[in-house]
Enzyme design. Structure first.
Site, PDB file in Angstrom:
ATOM      1  N   PRO A  77       0.789  -1.232   0.000  1.00 40.86           N
ATOM      2  CA  PRO A  77       0.000   0.000   0.000  1.00 40.86           C
ATOM      3  C   PRO A  77       0.827   1.292   0.000  1.00 40.86           C
ATOM      4  O   PRO A  77       1.854   1.374   0.681  1.00 40.86           O
ATOM      5  CB  PRO A  77      -0.801  -0.081   1.303  1.00 40.86           C
ATOM      6  CG  PRO A  77      -0.814  -1.519   1.669  1.00 40.86           C
ATOM      7  CD  PRO A  77       0.404  -2.145   1.069  1.00 40.86           C
ATOM      8  N   ASN A  78       0.330   2.233  -0.740  1.00 46.64           N
ATOM      9  CA  ASN A  78       0.844   3.608  -0.824  1.00 46.64           C
ATOM     10  C   ASN A  78       2.128   3.746  -1.643  1.00 46.64           C
ATOM     11  O   ASN A  78       2.573   4.860  -1.907  1.00 46.64           O
ATOM     12  CB  ASN A  78       1.043   4.220   0.574  1.00 46.64           C
ATOM     13  CG  ASN A  78      -0.241   4.221   1.377  1.00 46.64           C
ATOM     14  OD1 ASN A  78      -1.249   4.736   0.901  1.00 46.64           O
ATOM     15  ND2 ASN A  78      -0.241   3.638   2.561  1.00 46.64           N
ATOM     16  N   ARG A 121       5.089  11.032  -2.183  1.00 44.57           N
ATOM     17  CA  ARG A 121       4.746  10.808  -0.780  1.00 44.57           C
ATOM     18  C   ARG A 121       5.997  10.942   0.077  1.00 44.57           C
ATOM     19  O   ARG A 121       6.986  10.240  -0.126  1.00 44.57           O
ATOM     20  CB  ARG A 121       4.199   9.389  -0.690  1.00 44.57           C
ATOM     21  CG  ARG A 121       4.158   8.772   0.656  1.00 44.57           C
ATOM     22  CD  ARG A 121       4.124   7.251   0.507  1.00 44.57           C
ATOM     23  NE  ARG A 121       3.867   6.659   1.790  1.00 44.57           N
ATOM     24  CZ  ARG A 121       4.211   5.423   2.101  1.00 44.57           C
ATOM     25  NH1 ARG A 121       4.817   4.651   1.227  1.00 44.57           N
ATOM     26  NH2 ARG A 121       3.949   4.951   3.282  1.00 44.57           N
ATOM     27  N   TYR A 151      11.208   8.806   1.554  1.00 41.38           N
ATOM     28  CA  TYR A 151      11.245   7.769   0.517  1.00 41.38           C
ATOM     29  C   TYR A 151      11.941   8.208  -0.776  1.00 41.38           C
ATOM     30  O   TYR A 151      12.069   7.400  -1.697  1.00 41.38           O
ATOM     31  CB  TYR A 151       9.811   7.306   0.207  1.00 41.38           C
ATOM     32  CG  TYR A 151       9.108   6.716   1.413  1.00 41.38           C
ATOM     33  CD1 TYR A 151       9.555   5.509   1.959  1.00 41.38           C
ATOM     34  CD2 TYR A 151       8.024   7.355   2.018  1.00 41.38           C
ATOM     35  CE1 TYR A 151       8.934   4.959   3.072  1.00 41.38           C
ATOM     36  CE2 TYR A 151       7.387   6.801   3.129  1.00 41.38           C
ATOM     37  CZ  TYR A 151       7.852   5.608   3.648  1.00 41.38           C
ATOM     38  OH  TYR A 151       7.238   5.052   4.746  1.00 41.38           O
ATOM     39  N   ASN A 194       8.224  -5.581  -0.942  1.00 42.87           N
ATOM     40  CA  ASN A 194       8.138  -4.465   0.000  1.00 42.87           C
ATOM     41  C   ASN A 194       6.655  -4.389   0.390  1.00 42.87           C
ATOM     42  O   ASN A 194       5.851  -3.787  -0.333  1.00 42.87           O
ATOM     43  CB  ASN A 194       8.598  -3.153  -0.643  1.00 42.87           C
ATOM     44  CG  ASN A 194       8.539  -2.004   0.363  1.00 42.87           C
ATOM     45  OD1 ASN A 194       7.988  -2.154   1.459  1.00 42.87           O
ATOM     46  ND2 ASN A 194       9.097  -0.861  -0.006  1.00 42.87           N
ATOM     47  N   ALA A 199       3.207  -0.914   4.800  1.00 46.80           N
ATOM     48  CA  ALA A 199       2.665  -0.987   6.169  1.00 46.80           C
ATOM     49  C   ALA A 199       2.182  -2.393   6.528  1.00 46.80           C
ATOM     50  O   ALA A 199       2.136  -2.753   7.716  1.00 46.80           O
ATOM     51  CB  ALA A 199       1.531   0.020   6.326  1.00 46.80           C
ATOM     52  N   HIS A 241       4.066  -4.803   8.985  1.00 47.67           N
ATOM     53  CA  HIS A 241       3.970  -4.738  10.447  1.00 47.67           C
ATOM     54  C   HIS A 241       2.665  -5.321  10.974  1.00 47.67           C
ATOM     55  O   HIS A 241       2.462  -5.357  12.188  1.00 47.67           O
ATOM     56  CB  HIS A 241       4.106  -3.274  10.896  1.00 47.67           C
ATOM     57  CG  HIS A 241       5.168  -2.523  10.142  1.00 47.67           C
ATOM     58  ND1 HIS A 241       6.495  -2.878  10.196  1.00 47.67           N
ATOM     59  CD2 HIS A 241       5.108  -1.461   9.283  1.00 47.67           C
ATOM     60  CE1 HIS A 241       7.201  -2.061   9.423  1.00 47.67           C
ATOM     61  NE2 HIS A 241       6.382  -1.187   8.850  1.00 47.67           N
ATOM     62  N   ASP A 247       1.803 -16.001   6.110  1.00 45.52           N
ATOM     63  CA  ASP A 247       1.327 -17.365   5.828  1.00 45.52           C
ATOM     64  C   ASP A 247       1.487 -17.700   4.347  1.00 45.52           C
ATOM     65  O   ASP A 247       1.893 -18.809   3.993  1.00 45.52           O
ATOM     66  CB  ASP A 247      -0.144 -17.524   6.241  1.00 45.52           C
ATOM     67  CG  ASP A 247      -0.325 -17.673   7.743  1.00 45.52           C
ATOM     68  OD1 ASP A 247       0.686 -17.861   8.453  1.00 45.52           O
ATOM     69  OD2 ASP A 247      -1.472 -17.591   8.213  1.00 45.52           O
ATOM     70  N   GLU A 260      13.026  -9.303   1.561  1.00 51.92           N
ATOM     71  CA  GLU A 260      12.160  -8.197   2.020  1.00 51.92           C
ATOM     72  C   GLU A 260      12.932  -6.886   1.838  1.00 51.92           C
ATOM     73  O   GLU A 260      14.096  -6.796   2.238  1.00 51.92           O
ATOM     74  CB  GLU A 260      11.848  -8.445   3.504  1.00 51.92           C
ATOM     75  CG  GLU A 260      11.049  -7.357   4.180  1.00 51.92           C
ATOM     76  CD  GLU A 260      10.840  -7.674   5.679  1.00 51.92           C
ATOM     77  OE1 GLU A 260      11.178  -8.805   6.135  1.00 51.92           O
ATOM     78  OE2 GLU A 260      10.379  -6.765   6.384  1.00 51.92           O
ATOM     79  N   HIS A 271      12.832  -2.595   2.291  1.00 50.23           N
ATOM     80  CA  HIS A 271      12.240  -1.336   2.756  1.00 50.23           C
ATOM     81  C   HIS A 271      13.130  -0.196   2.276  1.00 50.23           C
ATOM     82  O   HIS A 271      14.358  -0.251   2.457  1.00 50.23           O
ATOM     83  CB  HIS A 271      12.108  -1.301   4.277  1.00 50.23           C
ATOM     84  CG  HIS A 271      11.213  -2.390   4.766  1.00 50.23           C
ATOM     85  ND1 HIS A 271       9.850  -2.343   4.589  1.00 50.23           N
ATOM     86  CD2 HIS A 271      11.498  -3.575   5.346  1.00 50.23           C
ATOM     87  CE1 HIS A 271       9.326  -3.460   5.067  1.00 50.23           C
ATOM     88  NE2 HIS A 271      10.312  -4.233   5.525  1.00 50.23           N
ATOM     89  N   ILE A 272      12.514   0.801   1.717  1.00 47.35           N
ATOM     90  CA  ILE A 272      13.260   1.946   1.188  1.00 47.35           C
ATOM     91  C   ILE A 272      13.886   2.723   2.344  1.00 47.35           C
ATOM     92  O   ILE A 272      15.053   3.103   2.309  1.00 47.35           O
ATOM     93  CB  ILE A 272      12.312   2.846   0.368  1.00 47.35           C
ATOM     94  CG1 ILE A 272      11.768   2.056  -0.836  1.00 47.35           C
ATOM     95  CG2 ILE A 272      13.015   4.130  -0.087  1.00 47.35           C
ATOM     96  CD1 ILE A 272      10.534   2.670  -1.478  1.00 47.35           C
ATOM     97  N   SER A 273      13.102   2.940   3.375  1.00 48.24           N
ATOM     98  CA  SER A 273      13.601   3.678   4.554  1.00 48.24           C
ATOM     99  C   SER A 273      14.191   2.696   5.559  1.00 48.24           C
ATOM    100  O   SER A 273      13.928   1.489   5.507  1.00 48.24           O
ATOM    101  CB  SER A 273      12.442   4.443   5.206  1.00 48.24           C
ATOM    102  OG  SER A 273      11.475   3.537   5.724  1.00 48.24           O
ATOM    103  N   ARG A 328      12.982   4.469  12.739  1.00 45.77           N
ATOM    104  CA  ARG A 328      11.697   5.177  12.750  1.00 45.77           C
ATOM    105  C   ARG A 328      10.841   4.745  13.948  1.00 45.77           C
ATOM    106  O   ARG A 328      11.364   4.225  14.929  1.00 45.77           O
ATOM    107  CB  ARG A 328      10.994   4.942  11.403  1.00 45.77           C
ATOM    108  CG  ARG A 328      11.854   5.446  10.220  1.00 45.77           C
ATOM    109  CD  ARG A 328      11.169   5.220   8.898  1.00 45.77           C
ATOM    110  NE  ARG A 328       9.938   5.993   8.791  1.00 45.77           N
ATOM    111  CZ  ARG A 328       9.012   5.787   7.852  1.00 45.77           C
ATOM    112  NH1 ARG A 328       9.194   4.844   6.933  1.00 45.77           N
ATOM    113  NH2 ARG A 328       7.925   6.519   7.821  1.00 45.77           N
TER     114      ARG A 328
HETATM  115  C1  DQA Z   1       8.279   0.965   3.931  1.00 50.91           C
HETATM  116  C2  DQA Z   1       8.328   1.154   5.452  1.00 50.91           C
HETATM  117  C3  DQA Z   1       6.962   0.902   6.081  1.00 50.91           C
HETATM  118  O1  DQA Z   1       7.028   1.054   7.487  1.00 50.91           O
HETATM  119  C4  DQA Z   1       5.961   1.899   5.535  1.00 50.91           C
HETATM  120  O2  DQA Z   1       4.677   1.635   6.051  1.00 50.91           O
HETATM  121  C5  DQA Z   1       5.954   1.956   4.048  1.00 50.91           C
HETATM  122  C6  DQA Z   1       7.191   1.824   3.295  1.00 50.91           C
HETATM  123  C7  DQA Z   1       9.607   1.356   3.263  1.00 50.91           C
HETATM  124  O3  DQA Z   1       9.785   0.971   2.105  1.00 50.91           O
HETATM  125  O4  DQA Z   1      10.448   2.018   3.854  1.00 50.91           O
HETATM  126  O5  DQA Z   1       4.915   2.209   3.445  1.00 50.91           O
HETATM  127  O6  DQA Z   1       8.020  -0.402   3.660  1.00 50.91           O
END
Ligand code: DQA
Length: 145
Positions: free
Chosen positions: A10-11, A18, A23, A74, A77, A80, A87, A98, A100-102, A107
């Site tokens: 998502p997002n 964003r 990011y 990725n 959210a 978490h 599963d 896995e 994550h950009i950040s 955080r």
């Molecule tokens: C994220 C980190 C997540 O905590 C966050 O909800 C995201 C992006 C990242 O790529 O850093 O949407 O997965």
């Protein structure tokens, strides 16, 4: 030649617009182009997807069981919160990375726990969008060995 799935949660469709201070300015289309270039250089191809819907990500993981030699994910959210994604990944037999950009560990505390990390063979966080290319390189190394 193997197919690698690159799945985004998502997002991430808003990447570049964003919170660019978190990011970066690269869009998801740019990330996809970079992933395609690196995968092709290494003799592989990718399926690149993004969804704001948890079930769609789960359905892609199920499809990967039949056709993907590896998954880069990725989950955003959903990282978490989603036992359902964990599963689905537990029912997948090939490498999972896995991304994550950040740097989620720098955080809020709620970002420090990842369900997906219980399954992932490797985790990349805080390397910006370059993390995706590094994940592709790593999957290709794992596929060779
Ligand atoms: C994220 C980190 C997540 O905590 C966050 O909800 C995201 C992006 C990242 O790529 O850093 O949407 O997965």
């Amino acid at each position: 030649m193997s197919l690698i799935y690159v799945l985004n949660g998502p997002n991430l469709n808003l990447l570049g617009k964003r919170q660019p201070e978190v990011y970066g300015h690269e869009t998801l289309a740019m990330v996809e182009a970079d992933c395609r270039r690196v995968a092709e250089e290494l003799g592989h191809s990718i399926r690149f997807e993004q969804s704001n819907r948890e079930y769609e990500i789960i359905d892609w993981i199920h499809a990967a069981r039949e056709e993907a030699a590896g998954i880069i994910i990725n989950p955003a959210a959903l990282t978490h919160t989603s036992i359902a994604i964990l599963d689905a990944l537990n029912a997948y037999d090939h490498p999972v990375i896995e991304v994550h950009i950040s740097n989620v560990h720098k955080r809020e505390a709620f970002r420090h726990h990842s369900y997906v990390s219980l399954r992932a063979d490797g985790v990349i966080a805080g390397l910006g969008t370059e993390g995706y290319q590094l994940a592709i390189r790593r999957i290709c190394t794992l596929l060779k060995s």
